[in-house]
Design a protein around this motif. Structure first.
Motif, PDB file in Angstrom:
ATOM      1  N   PHE A   1      57.394  -9.703-112.144  1.00  0.00           N
ATOM      2  CA  PHE A   1      57.610  -8.376-112.725  1.00  0.00           C
ATOM      3  C   PHE A   1      58.161  -8.503-114.144  1.00  0.00           C
ATOM      4  CE2 PHE A   1      60.256  -4.663-113.598  1.00  0.00           C
ATOM      5  CZ  PHE A   1      59.319  -3.655-113.448  1.00  0.00           C
ATOM      6  N   ASP A   2      59.151  -9.390-114.323  1.00  0.00           N
ATOM      7  CA  ASP A   2      59.714  -9.619-115.658  1.00  0.00           C
ATOM      8  C   ASP A   2      58.636 -10.095-116.632  1.00  0.00           C
ATOM      9  OD1 ASP A   2      62.183  -8.928-114.639  1.00  0.00           O
ATOM     10  OD2 ASP A   2      62.931 -10.997-114.543  1.00  0.00           O
ATOM     11  N   ARG A   3      57.777 -11.007-116.168  1.00  0.00           N
ATOM     12  CA  ARG A   3      56.706 -11.515-117.037  1.00  0.00           C
ATOM     13  C   ARG A   3      55.801 -10.386-117.506  1.00  0.00           C
ATOM     14  NH1 ARG A   3      55.992 -15.515-113.002  1.00  0.00           N
ATOM     15  NH2 ARG A   3      53.956 -14.641-112.439  1.00  0.00           N
ATOM     16  N   ARG A   4      55.433  -9.514-116.592  1.00  0.00           N
ATOM     17  CA  ARG A   4      54.509  -8.433-116.956  1.00  0.00           C
ATOM     18  C   ARG A   4      55.147  -7.439-117.925  1.00  0.00           C
ATOM     19  NH1 ARG A   4      50.156  -7.413-112.424  1.00  0.00           N
ATOM     20  NH2 ARG A   4      49.984  -9.558-111.707  1.00  0.00           N
TER      21      ARG A   4
ATOM     22  N   GLY B   1      49.712 -13.343-123.097  1.00  0.00           N
ATOM     23  CA  GLY B   1      49.430 -13.327-121.665  1.00  0.00           C
ATOM     24  C   GLY B   1      50.591 -13.843-120.849  1.00  0.00           C
ATOM     25  N   GLU B   2      50.434 -13.733-119.539  1.00  0.00           N
ATOM     26  CA  GLU B   2      51.429 -14.256-118.614  1.00  0.00           C
ATOM     27  C   GLU B   2      50.700 -14.924-117.463  1.00  0.00           C
ATOM     28  OE1 GLU B   2      52.354 -13.271-115.298  1.00  0.00           O
ATOM     29  OE2 GLU B   2      50.800 -11.777-115.130  1.00  0.00           O
TER      30      GLU B   2
ATOM     31  N   VAL C   1      49.842 -22.609-129.617  1.00  0.00           N
ATOM     32  CA  VAL C   1      50.239 -21.890-128.405  1.00  0.00           C
ATOM     33  C   VAL C   1      51.747 -21.979-128.263  1.00  0.00           C
ATOM     34  CG1 VAL C   1      49.956 -21.685-125.905  1.00  0.00           C
ATOM     35  CG2 VAL C   1      48.065 -22.554-127.308  1.00  0.00           C
ATOM     36  N   LYS C   2      52.370 -20.834-128.080  1.00  0.00           N
ATOM     37  CA  LYS C   2      53.811 -20.778-127.803  1.00  0.00           C
ATOM     38  C   LYS C   2      53.974 -20.264-126.384  1.00  0.00           C
ATOM     39  CE  LYS C   2      55.383 -19.970-132.513  1.00  0.00           C
ATOM     40  NZ  LYS C   2      56.311 -21.068-132.657  1.00  0.00           N
ATOM     41  N   TRP C   3      54.927 -20.842-125.661  1.00  0.00           N
ATOM     42  CA  TRP C   3      55.159 -20.381-124.305  1.00  0.00           C
ATOM     43  C   TRP C   3      56.638 -20.508-123.937  1.00  0.00           C
ATOM     44  CZ3 TRP C   3      56.982 -23.796-120.585  1.00  0.00           C
ATOM     45  CH2 TRP C   3      56.837 -25.155-120.858  1.00  0.00           C
TER      46      TRP C   3
ATOM     47  N   ASN D   1      52.403 -26.066-113.543  1.00  0.00           N
ATOM     48  CA  ASN D   1      53.254 -25.512-112.479  1.00  0.00           C
ATOM     49  C   ASN D   1      54.462 -24.741-112.998  1.00  0.00           C
ATOM     50  OD1 ASN D   1      51.559 -26.636-110.491  1.00  0.00           O
ATOM     51  ND2 ASN D   1      52.613 -28.596-110.685  1.00  0.00           N
ATOM     52  N   ILE D   2      54.355 -24.211-114.186  1.00  0.00           N
ATOM     53  CA  ILE D   2      55.445 -23.410-114.768  1.00  0.00           C
ATOM     54  C   ILE D   2      54.948 -21.986-114.929  1.00  0.00           C
ATOM     55  CG2 ILE D   2      56.893 -23.053-116.809  1.00  0.00           C
ATOM     56  CD1 ILE D   2      56.759 -26.105-117.240  1.00  0.00           C
ATOM     57  N   ALA D   3      55.724 -21.020-114.488  1.00  0.00           N
ATOM     58  CA  ALA D   3      55.406 -19.606-114.669  1.00  0.00           C
ATOM     59  C   ALA D   3      55.993 -19.150-115.997  1.00  0.00           C
ATOM     60  CB  ALA D   3      55.984 -18.783-113.525  1.00  0.00           C
ATOM     61  N   GLY D   4      55.252 -18.311-116.708  1.00  0.00           N
ATOM     62  CA  GLY D   4      55.802 -17.848-117.973  1.00  0.00           C
ATOM     63  C   GLY D   4      54.875 -16.957-118.757  1.00  0.00           C
TER      64      GLY D   4
END
Length: 149
Positions: A116-119, A66-67, A107-109, A49-52
């Motif tokens: 928009f910022d993620r992309r 990826g995002e 994996v780094k996140w 449940n974390i966006a990144g």
């Protein structure tokens, strides 16, 4: 232009990558009925449940950038790509790529809420890190064109 991207990412504390969350994703462990559920649950719980934005590495080589709006689900999807043929044809390249890397991957996140910022950041990191997936996908497209001509 790459220098501008790097400066932007440094100024916004996206770089260096040693500030990012890190975990090992065991893509060696084959999906079987008994182990699959526990293994994929552990992978999914890493960014649940974390966006990144995320980056896969093998032997310090950048494989994939990826995002996602839900990192945990995306991590699980990439693990599944190592072992299961996708239902959608558009995901076939990713399946074939991750199938070649049935290894323990690093994996780094980092959390980034705004889509928009993620992309934008994903694009900058892709240009800077040159993940091997990009070349793999280009070569695959060339071979598909040759095959169908």
């Amino acid at each position: 232009m790459l220098r501008v991207y790097e400066e932007f990412l440094l100024d916004n504390e996206i770089l260096p990558l040693n500030n990012w969350n890190t975990f090992e994703s065991d893509h060696k462990t084959e999906m079987t009925k008994g182990t699959r559920n526990l293994h994929t649950i552990n992978i999914r719980n890493q960014g649940k449940n974390i966006a990144g934005i995320y980056i896969y590495f093998y032997d310090n080589i950048c494989l994939y950038v990826g995002e996602s709006g839900n990192l945990g689900s995306r991590f699980k999807d990439h693990y599944n790509s190592s072992w299961r043929k996708p239902k959608l044809e558009r995901r076939m390249a990713r399946h074939l790529f991750f199938k070649e890397y049935r290894e323990v991957l690093s994996v780094k996140w980092i959390e980034v809420d705004n889509e928009f910022d993620r992309r934008v950041i994903e694009g900058m990191l892709t240009r800077l890190l040159k993940p091997t997936y990009i070349e793999f996908r280009k070569n695959r497209r060339k071979s598909v064109k040759i095959t169908y001509q």
